[in-house]
Design an enzyme around this catalytic site. Structure first.
Site, PDB file in Angstrom:
ATOM      1  N   GLU A   6       8.890  18.648   8.316  1.00 54.83           N
ATOM      2  CA  GLU A   6       8.577  20.408   7.721  1.00 54.83           C
ATOM      3  C   GLU A   6       7.905  19.251   6.036  1.00 54.83           C
ATOM      4  O   GLU A   6       6.825  20.092   5.000  1.00 54.83           O
ATOM      5  CB  GLU A   6       8.982  21.899   7.084  1.00 54.83           C
ATOM      6  CG  GLU A   6       9.939  22.371   8.328  1.00 54.83           C
ATOM      7  CD  GLU A   6      10.201  21.448   9.144  1.00 54.83           C
ATOM      8  OE1 GLU A   6      10.809  20.322   8.721  1.00 54.83           O
ATOM      9  OE2 GLU A   6      10.690  21.876  10.716  1.00 54.83           O
ATOM     10  N   ASP A   8      15.199  26.368  15.087  1.00 55.02           N
ATOM     11  CA  ASP A   8      16.750  26.495  15.603  1.00 55.02           C
ATOM     12  C   ASP A   8      17.427  28.189  15.718  1.00 55.02           C
ATOM     13  O   ASP A   8      17.854  28.554  14.949  1.00 55.02           O
ATOM     14  CB  ASP A   8      17.221  25.800  14.260  1.00 55.02           C
ATOM     15  CG  ASP A   8      17.601  24.510  13.552  1.00 55.02           C
ATOM     16  OD1 ASP A   8      17.479  23.973  15.269  1.00 55.02           O
ATOM     17  OD2 ASP A   8      17.623  24.154  12.337  1.00 55.02           O
ATOM     18  N   ASP A  14      11.193  15.791  13.873  1.00 53.92           N
ATOM     19  CA  ASP A  14      12.241  17.092  13.549  1.00 53.92           C
ATOM     20  C   ASP A  14      12.530  16.758  11.682  1.00 53.92           C
ATOM     21  O   ASP A  14      12.055  15.554  11.666  1.00 53.92           O
ATOM     22  CB  ASP A  14      13.529  17.235  14.384  1.00 53.92           C
ATOM     23  CG  ASP A  14      14.784  18.106  14.048  1.00 53.92           C
ATOM     24  OD1 ASP A  14      13.748  18.852  13.567  1.00 53.92           O
ATOM     25  OD2 ASP A  14      15.878  17.824  14.426  1.00 53.92           O
TER      26      ASP A  14
HETATM   27  C1  GLC Z   1      17.337  20.123  13.325  1.00 52.70           C
HETATM   28  C2  GLC Z   1      16.642  20.245  14.190  1.00 52.70           C
HETATM   29  C3  GLC Z   1      17.990  20.155  16.427  1.00 52.70           C
HETATM   30  C4  GLC Z   1      18.834  19.459  16.343  1.00 52.70           C
HETATM   31  C5  GLC Z   1      19.343  18.981  14.675  1.00 52.70           C
HETATM   32  C6  GLC Z   1      19.909  17.052  14.321  1.00 52.70           C
HETATM   33  O1  GLC Z   1      18.708  21.335  13.486  1.00 52.70           O
HETATM   34  O2  GLC Z   1      15.932  21.971  14.612  1.00 52.70           O
HETATM   35  O3  GLC Z   1      17.212  20.651  16.807  1.00 52.70           O
HETATM   36  O4  GLC Z   1      19.683  18.987  17.071  1.00 52.70           O
HETATM   37  O5  GLC Z   1      18.330  19.078  13.041  1.00 52.70           O
HETATM   38  O6  GLC Z   1      19.098  16.491  14.577  1.00 52.70           O
END
Ligand code: GLC
Length: 757
Positions: free
Chosen positions: A375, A451, A372
């Protein structure tokens, strides 16, 4: 001047050079440069050029399938197919701006471009690619936002008779104007690098996708059990809570294969650590979950906490593995752990190191990694990503600007993870999920669309996004079921679960602070209705696994827009709220509250209502009821579809497969079977059984043949759907008395069934 080169031609124009390079008869690279050098490809490109048959006369170059006419001065090209039909024509090539303008000639629609909001047909819109932690800057994903988490600079131009794809191999910020500014002009360009693109021609869109995934690679065959239902939340905070979820799944009889740990399992958000107070005896916990049939996925973010003595941070610092700022100092940004540094995945050494860091978690029994914030997100900047003026170093020690590497960062992390975990567990398919991606990332990781919000609009918007991701080479995809941000509700979760049951990645996930949205959180009716569809998902696991196999071999996505198979029907070009799940299953979700009926477009042919077996003649719209416990699903006559016995998790029970034959058309299906876990299939340990159905005026014949016998064949039945009461069924010469379900045991697999109408 046009000169022959090893794999094509080099043309010198007034303003620079154009290298035409062949990757196949119908895949041509147009690479522009000022000095005649061929630009270095991004890691998206998975294959080498080919020495194909071609010829040149004057300003015309020909391959077996294309004719390319070159305007030598301006380095503009016009491309024709071998029938002389004009496919594509340049209006302007600007090497300085790294920009090209093309005429929109016959294209009724433009598709692809990966993960973007908005309708499926992108004609008349514009967009750009700069991988972004969207939630960091916008409260809600929507169609006015151009930059999402991924960059796939690939689009398809479509009409009934003609189709092509253009892949712009440039990792800088890229932009596309698909007839927005001027009706008949398509423009694309980049903020840096080279004008270097591939033109892919075929008259069929499915073949264009096949060729695009030949060029940028195809997904590896995933673990079968990761196609099961997945439950996630930010966060299951401690061992007790996670075990409670696991037990409840089983107690409520909800099939589920995968559970997730979000960032709170770590000690102070330090990657590759586990908070042993909250998740004590971690290994023991993972093994207890495994005994219950659950696989565990943990989140891994690239931001490494700046903390003296923290081994990951120290190792990276010692080896000079982090991205630098413009003054040559290690760049420090901020993510969940506070001040953080970012591994420079551009270098192989760094990727190898990162890969090895997974060892301990894998030894503890973790089987999936969720990449995650790659980017990479950075809370300190206005753009909420690592700034463009930071620098990377490649394996040759050359400095590369982050502006060039940014869009590749998530892919490079996925490569590090994929290769690393494969070195650690060479014969087990582990699961990798990524948020950021570039073209070609499908070779390394599944993708979810970041998200989203628990609103109906996002349920609806996920469909065109999936269809375009599929056309962009990405098949193993899904969105957070139930919606991530904000509070969901029972009806939304029910409808979202119905759609989610037909997305390759089927994961329910929600944000910290929102109300819980596991299937049991909204009362008995919601529980029943969501469970029903999760079970249906398990009915279709083998079918989906076979679709994944198809994606891994020829790039056809599991989720397909209707025009993938009905290109000659323009009505399908703008259908946003239905999709094909493989060739013959039509999924028509309900995406609005209190809605119990919807319009469905049935393409030409005969379609069966999945629930009632009522037959419909296609080529028209129908109105279909959809009470809350149902969703319109149609199966095409001629379809042969395997279904499974439902289990709590894959492997819980002996598998039983039913081969469902929907009468009314000829059909063919090859069932693929292997152990679903190891790479042994690469050594031939798999089975393929081909079923053929021939439907003539007086009789139907169904035959099968084991074409490859390398893995054990489970118990199998065959079910005949759409059978007329008066028909006689004869198997291997003997008339059969069928049960109420019209099923037949088929232990001997070389069957020969005749249905006399
Ligand atoms: C980001 C991710 C989400 C995750 C969060 C905390 O927003 O896209 O899926 O739960 O980070 O790690």
């Amino acid at each position: 001047m046009i000169k022959k080169t090893e794999f094509g031609y080099k043309i010198e124009g007034e303003k620079g050079f154009l290298n035409i390079i062949f990757y196949d008869n119908n895949i041509v690279r147009f690479a522009y440069s000022n000095d005649g050098e061929i630009p270095v490809s991004t890691p998206a490109i998975a294959v080498e050029p080919k020495d194909i048959e071609c010829s040149q006369e004057g300003n015309i170059i020909k391959t077996k399938s294309l004719i390319i006419e070159i305007d030598k001065e301006n380095l503009q090209v016009s491309i024709f197919n071998k029938n002389g039909e004009l496919l594509n024509r340049d209006i302007n090539v600007d090497l300085e701006k790294c920009e090209i303008e093309k005429e929109i000639i016959w294209e009724k629609g433009f598709y692809g471009l990966g993960e973007k909001y908005g309708w499926v047909n992108k004609k008349g819109t514009e967009t750009s690619n700069w991988n972004t932690d969207v939630m960091g800057i916008f409260p809600v994903h929507n169609a006015t936002i151009k930059n999402y988490h991924t960059s796939i600079p690939f689009y398809i131009g479509l009409s009934k008779k003609l189709c092509y794809g253009i892949y712009f191999d440039n990792s800088f910020r890229t932009y596309f104007d698909l007839g927005k500014t001027k009706d008949n002009v398509l423009k694309f360009g980049a903020d840096g690098g080279y004008l270097d693109y591939y033109f892919i021609y075929d008259d069929k869109v499915s073949e264009v996708v096949k060729a695009y995934t030949y060029l940028t690679g195809r997904m590896p065959l995933p673990r079968k059990d990761f196609l099961g239902y997945q439950q996630c939340r930010w966060s299951y905070e401690n061992r007790e809570e996670l075990m409670e979820i696991a037990k409840r799944m089983r107690a409520e009889n909800i099939p589920c294969d995968v559970l997730y740990l979000d960032i709170d399992y770590m000690k102070d958000y330090k990657v590759f650590t586990v908070d042993s107070d909250k998740f004590y005896e971690f290994k023991d916990m993972v093994s207890k979950l495994k005994d219950m049939g659950f696989k565990l996925v943990v989140i891994i973010d690239p931001g490494v906490k700046v903390e003296d003595g923290y081994w990951v941070y120290e190792q990276g610092k010692e080896n000079d593995f982090y991205i630098k700022d413009k003054n040559g100092e290690v760049y420090i940004g901020e993510v969940w752990p506070g001040r953080a540094v970012f591994p420079d995945f551009l270098r192989e050494k760094v990727r190898k190191w990162w890969g090895e860091l997974h060892l301990r978690l894998i030894e503890d029994g973790v089987e999936g990694f969720w990449n995650d914030m790659n980017e990479p997100a950075d809370f300190t900047t206005e753009s909420k990503v690592v700034p463009e003026d930071t620098v990377h170093f490649n394996d040759q020690g050359e400095e590369k600007s982050h502006a060039e590497i940014h869009n590749l960062y998530g892919m490079l992390e996925a490569i590090a993870t994929y290769e690393g975990v494969k070195r650690i567990k060479p014969n087990v398919r582990l699961f990798i999920l990524t948020r950021a991606a570039f073209a070609g990332t499908q070779r390394y990781a599944a993708l979810w669309t970041g998200d989203n919000t628990s609103i109906w609009e996002h349920l609806e918007a996920s469909m065109p996004m999936f269809m375009n991701l599929g056309l962009s080479g990405y098949s193993f995809i899904g969105a957070d079921v139930g919606g991530f941000i904000g509070d969901g509700n029972g009806e939304l979760l029910t409808r979202w679960t119905q759609l989610g049951a037909f997305t390759p990645l089927f994961r329910n996930h929600s944000v910290k602070g929102s109300i819980n949205q596991e299937p049991w959180c909204f009362g008995e009716e919601v529980l029943e209705n969501t469970r029903k569809f999760i079970k249906i998902r398990y009915n279709f696991i083998t079918y989906l696994y076979n679709l994944m196999r198809e994606s891994s071999i020829n790039g056809h996505p599991a989720i397909r827009p209707l025009f993938y198979h009905y290109q000659d029907d323009e009505e399908t070009y703008n259908i946003n709220d239905q999709f094909l799940f493989g060739e013959n299953i039509l999924i028509c979700p309900i995406t609005r509250p209190y809605t119990r009926v919807r319009m469905v477009y049935l393409p030409k042919g005969i379609w069966y209502d999945y629930w009632t077996l009522e037959r419909f003649e296609g080529g028209r719209y129908i109105i279909k009821e959809a009470p809350i416990d149902s969703m319109p699903i149609f199966i095409k006559a001629g379809a042969i579809i395997p279904t499974d016995n439902v289990m709590q998790y894959i492997g819980e029970k002996e598998q039983e497969i039913t081969i469902n034959c929907y009468l009314g058309q000829d059909g063919e299906y090859t069932l693929y079977l292997d152990d679903g876990i190891s790479f042994d299939y690469e050594k031939g340990k798999y089975t393929e059984i081909k079923f053929i159905m021939k439907d003539s005026e007086k009789e139907v014949s169904i035959t099968s043949e084991v074409i490859k016998d390398g893995y054990k064949i489970p118990k199998m039945k065959l079910k005949i759907l759409g059978l007329d009461e008066n028909s006689k069924v004869i198997m291997n010469g003997e008339e059969l008395k069928l049960d109420n379900e019209n099923t037949i045991d088929i232990d001997k697999l070389n069957i020969d069934i005749k249905i006399i109408k």
